[in-house]
Design a protein around this motif. Structure first.
Motif, PDB file in Angstrom:
ATOM      1  N   ASP A  75       0.826  -1.207   0.000  1.00 54.95           N
ATOM      2  CA  ASP A  75       0.000   0.000   0.000  1.00 54.95           C
ATOM      3  C   ASP A  75       0.866   1.266   0.000  1.00 54.95           C
ATOM      4  O   ASP A  75       0.519   2.266  -0.630  1.00 54.95           O
ATOM      5  CB  ASP A  75      -0.934  -0.020   1.211  1.00 54.95           C
ATOM      6  N   VAL A  76       1.990   1.213   0.695  1.00 62.12           N
ATOM      7  CA  VAL A  76       2.916   2.357   0.707  1.00 62.12           C
ATOM      8  C   VAL A  76       3.517   2.546  -0.686  1.00 62.12           C
ATOM      9  O   VAL A  76       3.584   3.662  -1.203  1.00 62.12           O
ATOM     10  CB  VAL A  76       4.025   2.163   1.772  1.00 62.12           C
ATOM     11  N   ARG A  77       3.938   1.433  -1.303  1.00 62.71           N
ATOM     12  CA  ARG A  77       4.498   1.507  -2.666  1.00 62.71           C
ATOM     13  C   ARG A  77       3.491   2.094  -3.644  1.00 62.71           C
ATOM     14  O   ARG A  77       3.815   2.969  -4.444  1.00 62.71           O
ATOM     15  CB  ARG A  77       4.900   0.113  -3.163  1.00 62.71           C
ATOM     16  N   SER A  78       2.277   1.611  -3.584  1.00 64.56           N
ATOM     17  CA  SER A  78       1.238   2.060  -4.505  1.00 64.56           C
ATOM     18  C   SER A  78       0.935   3.549  -4.348  1.00 64.56           C
ATOM     19  O   SER A  78       0.870   4.299  -5.318  1.00 64.56           O
ATOM     20  CB  SER A  78      -0.029   1.242  -4.272  1.00 64.56           C
ATOM     21  N   THR A  79       0.761   3.983  -3.102  1.00 68.85           N
ATOM     22  CA  THR A  79       0.452   5.390  -2.837  1.00 68.85           C
ATOM     23  C   THR A  79       1.610   6.291  -3.240  1.00 68.85           C
ATOM     24  O   THR A  79       1.401   7.359  -3.825  1.00 68.85           O
ATOM     25  CB  THR A  79       0.116   5.590  -1.347  1.00 68.85           C
ATOM     26  N   SER A  80       2.838   5.861  -2.988  1.00 65.85           N
ATOM     27  CA  SER A  80       4.007   6.653  -3.358  1.00 65.85           C
ATOM     28  C   SER A  80       4.163   6.729  -4.878  1.00 65.85           C
ATOM     29  O   SER A  80       4.528   7.775  -5.417  1.00 65.85           O
ATOM     30  CB  SER A  80       5.268   6.058  -2.737  1.00 65.85           C
ATOM     31  N   SER A  81       3.875   5.634  -5.554  1.00 61.10           N
ATOM     32  CA  SER A  81       3.938   5.634  -7.015  1.00 61.10           C
ATOM     33  C   SER A  81       2.927   6.620  -7.596  1.00 61.10           C
ATOM     34  O   SER A  81       3.240   7.383  -8.510  1.00 61.10           O
ATOM     35  CB  SER A  81       3.654   4.231  -7.559  1.00 61.10           C
ATOM     36  N   LYS A  82       1.734   6.607  -7.031  1.00 61.07           N
ATOM     37  CA  LYS A  82       0.709   7.556  -7.484  1.00 61.07           C
ATOM     38  C   LYS A  82       1.131   8.989  -7.206  1.00 61.07           C
ATOM     39  O   LYS A  82       0.888   9.886  -8.012  1.00 61.07           O
ATOM     40  CB  LYS A  82      -0.630   7.241  -6.826  1.00 61.07           C
ATOM     41  N   ALA A  83       1.773   9.220  -6.066  1.00 60.05           N
ATOM     42  CA  ALA A  83       2.237  10.573  -5.724  1.00 60.05           C
ATOM     43  C   ALA A  83       3.274  11.063  -6.726  1.00 60.05           C
ATOM     44  O   ALA A  83       3.234  12.214  -7.173  1.00 60.05           O
ATOM     45  CB  ALA A  83       2.814  10.592  -4.316  1.00 60.05           C
ATOM     46  N   ILE A  84       4.191  10.180  -7.105  1.00 56.30           N
ATOM     47  CA  ILE A  84       5.204  10.573  -8.096  1.00 56.30           C
ATOM     48  C   ILE A  84       4.531  10.846  -9.437  1.00 56.30           C
ATOM     49  O   ILE A  84       4.886  11.802 -10.146  1.00 56.30           O
ATOM     50  CB  ILE A  84       6.311   9.509  -8.198  1.00 56.30           C
ATOM     51  N   GLY A  85       3.531  10.051  -9.790  1.00 57.00           N
ATOM     52  CA  GLY A  85       2.773  10.299 -11.013  1.00 57.00           C
ATOM     53  C   GLY A  85       2.057  11.638 -10.974  1.00 57.00           C
ATOM     54  O   GLY A  85       2.033  12.371 -11.964  1.00 57.00           O
TER      55      GLY A  85
END
Length: 194
Positions: A103-113
């Motif tokens: 969940d941390v990876r997913s949210t961080s990936s979205k933030a970078i996007g």
């Protein structure tokens, strides 16, 4: 920004005693309903708290800090205001993209996007090459998965032309001798929006 001004006591506590008050500040930011755009003075208070939140041990705090970091890019009145804070924010987001918690990876990936969409490729130009290199060279499955998610989110933000360009470079790696590299390419394809 009036909303940040209303949270200034909480944010200042988090700045002066981060080990005790970062979680409370992140939680307060998360529930705050922002109506006005975020200006440069507000960023001066927010970014150090978010930077600390991205380094916390708690997965929940890291996820919330990443979520706020990404959402913040759409609420900034002038994207140039964010540029001085990118060197502080991006390392934490890069670390959390590779976090063991999905969940941390997913949210961080979205933030970078979201940062890519809000600021443009020219301002985060080192992120996509770093993600691709991590996908190709990381020995760990978790890191390759996070890099694939990050690549997918950045490509979704940058549009079809950039997606075609990057996929033309990545797809030949699907026959790479390393199983990990082949796996990473497949994950990029899985995470790309349809």
């Amino acid at each position: 920004n009036p909303e940040v001004a209303g949270l200034s006591d909480t944010l200042l506590l988090a700045l002066t005693e981060p080990s005790k008050h970062t979680k409370a500040a992140i939680d307060a930011l998360l529930v705050c309903e922002f109506i006005h755009s975020i200006d440069a003075p507000s960023l001066a208070l927010l970014v150090p708290v978010l930077q600390r939140g991205l380094k916390e041990r708690s997965a929940d705090v890291k996820r919330k800090a990443a979520l706020i970091s990404g959402n913040m890019s759409s609420m900034i009145s002038d994207p140039k205001d964010m540029l001085p804070y990118l060197p502080s924010l991006l390392p934490g987001l890069k670390d959390t993209v590779l976090d063991p918690i999905p969940d941390v990876r997913s949210t961080s990936s979205k933030a970078i996007g979201q940062l890519a969409m809000g600021l443009g490729e020219e301002h985060i130009s080192e992120v996509l090459p770093w993600l691709i290199e991590t996908l190709k060279s990381s020995p760990g499955t978790v890191e390759r998965c996070g890099a694939a998610q990050g690549i997918s989110e950045v490509l979704a933000a940058l549009g079809d032309e950039k997606t075609r360009e990057v996929l033309n470079d990545l797809l030949p790696l699907s026959s790479h001798p390393s199983v990990g590299v082949r796996e990473g390419v497949l994950w990029v394809l899985v995470f790309l929006p349809s």
